[in-house]
Design an enzyme around this catalytic site. Sequence first.
Site, short mmCIF file in Angstrom:
data_model
loop_
_atom_site.label_atom_id
_atom_site.label_comp_id
_atom_site.label_asym_id
_atom_site.label_seq_id
_atom_site.Cartn_x
_atom_site.Cartn_y
_atom_site.Cartn_z
N HIS A 1 76.51 89.15 61.43
CA HIS A 1 77.70 89.41 62.52
C HIS A 1 77.12 88.47 64.10
O HIS A 1 77.90 88.07 64.28
CB HIS A 1 78.40 90.59 62.85
N GLU A 2 76.55 89.22 64.30
CA GLU A 2 75.59 88.71 65.86
C GLU A 2 75.17 87.16 65.74
O GLU A 2 75.80 86.65 66.46
CB GLU A 2 74.16 89.84 65.98
N HIS B 1 77.89 85.10 66.08
CA HIS B 1 78.23 84.91 67.10
C HIS B 1 77.63 84.08 68.42
O HIS B 1 77.90 83.40 68.65
CB HIS B 1 77.70 86.51 68.39
N GLU C 1 86.21 88.88 67.59
CA GLU C 1 85.33 89.60 66.80
C GLU C 1 85.97 89.80 65.89
O GLU C 1 85.19 89.50 64.57
CB GLU C 1 84.83 91.58 67.54
#
Length: 294
Positions: A150-151, A154, A225
Amino acid sequence: MGKRIFYFLLTNVLVLLTISIILSVFNVGNYINAQGTIDMGTLLIFSAIVGFTGAFMSLAMSRWMAKKMMNVKVLDPNGSLSPVERQVVEKVHRLSRAAGLMHMPEVGIYHSPEVNAFATGPSKKRSLVAVSTGLLQEMDDDAVEGVIAHEVAHVANGDMVTMTLLQGVVNTFVVFLSRIAAWAVSRFVKEDLAPIVHFIAIIVFQIAFSILGSLVVFAYSRHREFHADRGGADLAGRDKMTHALQMLKAYSNRIRGGEDTAVSTLKINNRKGMSAIFSTHPDLDERIQRLQSR
């Protein structure tokens, strides 16, 4: 806490100093002309300088600030690492390559009981992905990989830069509109009171417009997100990403009633209804549902 306050104040002092220098160089500090009317062009330039300077400086300093404020230990891939540290580095690098990143993010771990992870940095080339010791202790290997994916998503999506640009635009319009509104209000009072009313009105309108502007920023933050969840699912697999969110939900339920700072991984937020518009991150149930419905 003291260190965080110090670096927060340092950042703001540097921002204000930079803004003052830029305004002096371009000589756009006085946007009200001799006739008492607003020079819209000068005001727009003034607003853009104020609006974007703070946003871009925060972005430029974000990686450095994160390391200092969170006491992040940057892991050297070629150095001596513990098995856990080596696994974290390998996960970040493997997922970064899968995301098509040409430059590997710096990888860090910081000591905190919080279940937390974050990505920051001014560009894809100069990014940082860091996880807390609390996250590594609370989550199993698949969930950790989902969080890291997930990071990394980003970083790959360029979310830090996009958020900075959006914040700069919002800040510019807040400064611009608040000063027009304050000038208009000051025209309805006596001339000797106008400067005081104008000053107070700027503060009031800037607060009001900032709240409205923040709704736009929050809405985009929630959107990114969902996008990072999808990116994390593409990188680590939907099952691992969903599993990570489910573990986060279970953890948040287990410690519910404690301090909010203890539930900060991926900015866990279970607000629903109208209060959700003030959240930077969507409700975990909705995030899980969207992933499972793909």
